[in-house]
Design a protein around this motif. Structure first.
Motif, PDB file in Angstrom:
ATOM      1  N   PHE A  19      36.455  36.493  71.337  1.00 54.98           N
ATOM      2  CA  PHE A  19      36.148  37.467  70.302  1.00 54.98           C
ATOM      3  C   PHE A  19      36.724  36.993  68.969  1.00 54.98           C
ATOM      4  CE2 PHE A  19      36.787  39.307  74.446  1.00 54.98           C
ATOM      5  CZ  PHE A  19      35.545  39.891  74.674  1.00 54.98           C
ATOM      6  N   PRO A  20      36.303  37.599  67.853  1.00 53.42           N
ATOM      7  CA  PRO A  20      36.816  37.153  66.548  1.00 53.42           C
ATOM      8  C   PRO A  20      38.323  37.336  66.439  1.00 53.42           C
ATOM      9  CG  PRO A  20      34.876  38.543  66.303  1.00 53.42           C
ATOM     10  CD  PRO A  20      35.285  38.638  67.736  1.00 53.42           C
ATOM     11  N   GLU A  21      38.919  36.520  65.589  1.00 52.49           N
ATOM     12  CA  GLU A  21      40.362  36.616  65.348  1.00 52.49           C
ATOM     13  C   GLU A  21      40.613  37.602  64.207  1.00 52.49           C
ATOM     14  OE1 GLU A  21      42.905  35.513  66.984  1.00 52.49           O
ATOM     15  OE2 GLU A  21      41.743  34.402  68.464  1.00 52.49           O
ATOM     16  N   GLU A  36      41.091  43.207  68.809  1.00 51.24           N
ATOM     17  CA  GLU A  36      42.149  43.198  69.819  1.00 51.24           C
ATOM     18  C   GLU A  36      41.815  44.026  71.059  1.00 51.24           C
ATOM     19  OE1 GLU A  36      45.355  41.495  71.421  1.00 51.24           O
ATOM     20  OE2 GLU A  36      44.422  41.025  69.488  1.00 51.24           O
ATOM     21  N   PRO A  37      41.190  45.215  70.934  1.00 47.41           N
ATOM     22  CA  PRO A  37      40.829  45.960  72.152  1.00 47.41           C
ATOM     23  C   PRO A  37      39.887  45.183  73.063  1.00 47.41           C
ATOM     24  CG  PRO A  37      40.736  47.398  70.238  1.00 47.41           C
ATOM     25  CD  PRO A  37      40.903  46.004  69.719  1.00 47.41           C
ATOM     26  N   TYR A  38      39.019  44.370  72.482  1.00 44.86           N
ATOM     27  CA  TYR A  38      38.108  43.565  73.286  1.00 44.86           C
ATOM     28  C   TYR A  38      38.858  42.446  74.008  1.00 44.86           C
ATOM     29  CZ  TYR A  38      34.551  46.042  70.617  1.00 44.86           C
ATOM     30  OH  TYR A  38      33.780  47.024  70.052  1.00 44.86           O
ATOM     31  N   TRP A  39      39.795  41.806  73.293  1.00 52.43           N
ATOM     32  CA  TRP A  39      40.629  40.792  73.946  1.00 52.43           C
ATOM     33  C   TRP A  39      41.412  41.423  75.105  1.00 52.43           C
ATOM     34  CZ3 TRP A  39      40.099  35.831  73.674  1.00 52.43           C
ATOM     35  CH2 TRP A  39      39.656  35.216  72.502  1.00 52.43           C
ATOM     36  N   ASN A  40      41.985  42.604  74.868  1.00 50.65           N
ATOM     37  CA  ASN A  40      42.757  43.276  75.915  1.00 50.65           C
ATOM     38  C   ASN A  40      41.890  43.565  77.139  1.00 50.65           C
ATOM     39  OD1 ASN A  40      44.992  43.272  74.230  1.00 50.65           O
ATOM     40  ND2 ASN A  40      44.683  45.380  73.524  1.00 50.65           N
ATOM     41  N   ALA A  41      40.679  44.047  76.888  1.00 50.48           N
ATOM     42  CA  ALA A  41      39.779  44.391  77.989  1.00 50.48           C
ATOM     43  C   ALA A  41      39.367  43.147  78.764  1.00 50.48           C
ATOM     44  CB  ALA A  41      38.550  45.127  77.446  1.00 50.48           C
ATOM     45  N   TRP A  42      39.058  42.075  78.048  1.00 45.55           N
ATOM     46  CA  TRP A  42      38.635  40.856  78.747  1.00 45.55           C
ATOM     47  C   TRP A  42      39.770  40.292  79.596  1.00 45.55           C
ATOM     48  CZ3 TRP A  42      40.049  35.750  79.175  1.00 45.55           C
ATOM     49  CH2 TRP A  42      39.157  34.941  79.893  1.00 45.55           C
ATOM     50  N   PHE A  43      40.959  40.186  79.029  1.00 43.72           N
ATOM     51  CA  PHE A  43      42.080  39.635  79.798  1.00 43.72           C
ATOM     52  C   PHE A  43      42.441  40.533  80.987  1.00 43.72           C
ATOM     53  CE2 PHE A  43      42.959  36.508  76.474  1.00 43.72           C
ATOM     54  CZ  PHE A  43      43.416  35.449  77.232  1.00 43.72           C
ATOM     55  N   ARG A  44      42.261  41.843  80.842  1.00 43.53           N
ATOM     56  CA  ARG A  44      42.494  42.740  81.973  1.00 43.53           C
ATOM     57  C   ARG A  44      41.511  42.428  83.101  1.00 43.53           C
ATOM     58  NH1 ARG A  44      42.979  46.920  79.209  1.00 43.53           N
ATOM     59  NH2 ARG A  44      40.791  47.570  79.162  1.00 43.53           N
TER      60      ARG A  44
END
Length: 323
Positions: free
Chosen positions: A94-96, A101-109
């Motif tokens: 996702f973009p930096e 950040e919520p998308y990064w959190n969801a993907w890593f989860r």
């Protein structure tokens, strides 16, 4: 050898797969990377599903691991996430920017849940190594996420953990102190031109060796070529990662030069842990067809004999220590 890639569910349990694994062992290989994948919908998806239509089942994996162990092979379990839209997995992310950040959190989860399932399976099946990711280039800057993921995996799996970086991207990863072995897809373009000589390839491997030695010195971890290989097609040592140019003419000599050159350059380095060659098919072609096969497989080709000769040598490399 990497074994199992691009195989549909159920394939590991077929008689041809058992025969292929036996032929793999006859090369003198001591390990397989049992590599399989699932798909997320696209590079920006946050959910990693299990598709029963093609993703290997736990029964498939258990069968392959037990067959490998019966042959005296050690197993690195290597689950991989690909993007169903065909875009290389290195672009998953996702973009930096703050809003992402919520998308990064969801993907890593979701990715942690995906890996946790297979880490638990690797522990149950007593796999000797576990790979936590392959060429996930866009995600690698998220050090806090990766550190937390590794901690979660270690709660479930007690053996050595490896990460599979992409060639040229290894030095940018800051959290490699958290793994036990540093892996890379070593598809370095070591030929200057199609049909190049072994000597020319050796000259181009030497700076790669220097770079890998520095990476080892920085993190004090063994360096493993988690993927390495070259198709038996003219010009492929200039682009070892290539699998698309199927029109290129057959050339087992170029593949053989690639194999022999990297063996000569890395074999005796004390920090070098070894090779997982890409790759050995679950369903092999007939040996009589080897002279026209332009794929990565080495079965029946000059490179197979090179592997057999080198793997028959007294081992200069020490066994990887258990974590």
């Amino acid at each position: 050898m990497t074994y199992g890639w691009n195989s549909k569910r159920g394939a590991y349990r077929q008689p041809y797969a058992v025969d292929s694994l036996r032929k793999l062992r006859e090369t003198g290989s001591e390990w397989i990377a049992l590599s399989f994948y699932t798909h997320q919908a696209n590079t920006h998806a946050t959910e990693i599903p299990f598709d029963y239509g093609y993703t290997m089942t736990d029964r498939d994996i258990e069968f392959a691991v037990k067959e490998a162990k019966a042959l005296g092979l050690k197993v690195c379990l290597k689950p991989v996430v690909n993007s169903a839209d065909g875009i290389w997995r290195a672009h998953i992310g996702f973009p930096e920017e703050a809003g992402a950040e919520p998308y990064w959190n969801a993907w890593f989860r979701s990715y942690t849940n995906f890996l946790s399932h297979y880490a638990e399976l690797a522990e149950e099946l007593q796999c000797e190594m576990f790979c936590i990711g392959c060429e996930m280039v866009k995600t690698e800057s998220k050090a806090e996420h990766w550190t937390a993921l590794i901690a979660d995996v270690r709660k479930l799996y007690g053996g050595p953990i490896v990460y599979n970086a992409n060639h040229g991207a290894e030095e940018r990863i800051q959290w490699l102190d958290r793994v036990d072995v540093i892996g890379t897809s070593a598809y370095y373009p070591v030929a200057n031109e199609p049909g190049d000589s072994e000597e020319a390839m050796i000259a181009n491997w030497l700076p790669v060796r220097e770079k890998m030695a520095k990476l080892h010195a920085r993190f004090n971890k063994p360096i493993l070529f988690m993927e390495i290989g070259c198709r038996s097609a003219l010009g492929c040592a200039t682009m070892p990662w290539d699998f698309t140019h199927t029109e290129l003419p057959f050339s087992e000599d170029e593949q053989a030069n690639f194999y022999r050159s990297v063996m000569k350059v890395f074999w005796d380095e004390p920090w070098f842990a070894g090779f997982f060659w890409w790759d050995w098919s679950v369903k092999l072609y007939e040996r009589e067809s080897a002279g026209s096969n332009v794929g990565f497989d080495i079965y029946g080709k000059k490179a197979e004999q090179i592997v057999k000769e080198w793997y028959a040598k007294p081992k200069a490399m020490k066994e990887l220590k258990e974590a």
